[in-house]
Design a protein around this motif. Structure first.
Motif, PDB file in Angstrom:
ATOM      1  N   ASP A   1     -51.330  -3.525   8.679  1.00 57.84           N
ATOM      2  CA  ASP A   1     -50.962  -2.113   8.668  1.00 57.84           C
ATOM      3  C   ASP A   1     -49.559  -1.938   9.249  1.00 57.84           C
TER       4      ASP A   1
ATOM      5  N   HIS B   1     -55.342   5.523   8.398  1.00 55.84           N
ATOM      6  CA  HIS B   1     -54.108   4.918   7.897  1.00 55.84           C
ATOM      7  C   HIS B   1     -54.265   4.507   6.434  1.00 55.84           C
ATOM      8  N   ASN B   2     -53.548   5.207   5.559  1.00 55.98           N
ATOM      9  CA  ASN B   2     -53.615   4.960   4.114  1.00 55.98           C
ATOM     10  C   ASN B   2     -55.045   4.995   3.583  1.00 55.98           C
TER      11      ASN B   2
END
Length: 323
Positions: A91, A253-254
């Motif tokens: 990440d 996250h995403n």
């Protein structure tokens, strides 16, 4: 006559030489590392691979084989084998930062750098741990084998497990039954008894700890009756944590760690269920004099570069309070 210069003792220098903040940063950093280690529950009990560089890591998986009896006079030709792979990507930087105003440092009558450094470490650990826990739940809910469609002997075994039981969050008998079901699930998949963990929230942990049958060694648990602590039950090392996700988690996250954790009471896992790829370990940095001059403050950042992903879903299961 000009006033003489003072010879100052700089508390942040090492042996009165070099950077006058060197010791301050080490103190701050040490507190960050300590708080991180104390708060990290799931992440410290899963597989981690450290990379020198790169954005992802490959984890190969070998399928099962079958044996047969040789017929005299026939040629042994061997069997084809199944191979699969799992890719875990890194990440963006996971970080926590604190800007300390110079005037506050000058006027404060107490040390507040220490508490902020502790919270920086805890903040990183909480998100790190939450992401690993969410990935464990995703693994437990994964019903597609990495050997799907191959007819491999491991195909039916390489999937996660969901254990639903209405009232399990408040009924100690049902909670213990869920642990038994989790142990049976592992045993039927030929998963080793070593390093089995079950993470549960404080309410459910103390529900077990207040049960006389659970804390009695006569029933196979490893517990301390004097302190009402249960360390192991039905082959699982019990882990009390506030990091068990709840509700439908979105916006991660995403969207990588989005998962519906509604009604989740506890998570069972072994270290191979989820993997972490680490490019940069936890580190602490501090701005120099330029930043101090322009902002009249010191910015301290704590960061690490990691990513998490499923490895062996069969080593994860989740217990939910639902029918």
């Amino acid at each position: 006559m000009a006033a003489p210069d003072f010879t100052l003792v700089r508390g942040g220098q090492i042996n009165q030489a070099g950077d006058d903040r060197a010791l301050f940063l080490k103190t701050y950093g040490g507190e960050v590392f300590t708080a991180y280690s104390e708060t990290n529950v799931f992440g410290s009990r899963t597989y981690t691979r450290t990379l020198q560089s790169g954005k992802s890591a490959q984890f190969p998986s070998v399928g099962g084989k079958t044996a047969s009896y040789h017929v005299p006079g026939t040629m042994t030709t061997g069997q084809a084998g199944n191979l699969s792979e799992t890719i875990i990507t890194v990440d963006d930087f996971l970080e926590a930062a604190t800007a300390i105003a110079e005037i506050d440092q000058a006027m404060s009558h107490f040390d507040y750098r220490g508490p902020f450094s502790t919270e920086d470490g805890r903040a990183i650990a909480r998100l790190y741990d939450a992401n690993v826990a969410r990935m464990l739940i995703k693994a437990a809910m994964n019903t597609t084998s990495r050997f799907a469609g191959t007819g491999d002997v491991y195909e039916a075994k390489t999937v996660g497990k969901i254990i639903d039981s209405s009232g399990v969050s408040t009924d100690v008998a049902k909670l213990k039954a869920a642990l038994v079901a989790g142990a049976i699930n592992y045993d039927e998949k030929d998963i080793p008894e070593e390093d089995r963990y079950f993470g549960l929230k404080p309410a459910q942990y103390h529900l077990l700890a207040s049960d006389n049958e659970t804390i009695s060694s006569d029933y196979g648990s490893i517990a301390d009756q004097a302190t009402a602590k249960v360390r192991q039950l039905h082959t699982f090392n019990l882990v009390k944590t506030n990091n068990v996700p709840t509700g439908n988690v979105t916006g991660t996250h995403n969207s990588k760690y989005d998962v519906d954790a509604t009604d989740v009471v506890g998570i069972g896992w072994r270290p191979g269920a989820v993997g972490t790829v680490k490019v940069r370990d936890l580190s602490v940095g501090m701005t120099g004099n330029d930043y101090k001059v322009t902002h009249n403050a010191t910015l301290v950042t704590s960061r690490m570069l990691v990513g998490h992903g499923e490895l062996r879903p069969e080593e994860a299961f989740v217990v939910r309070d639902r029918v």
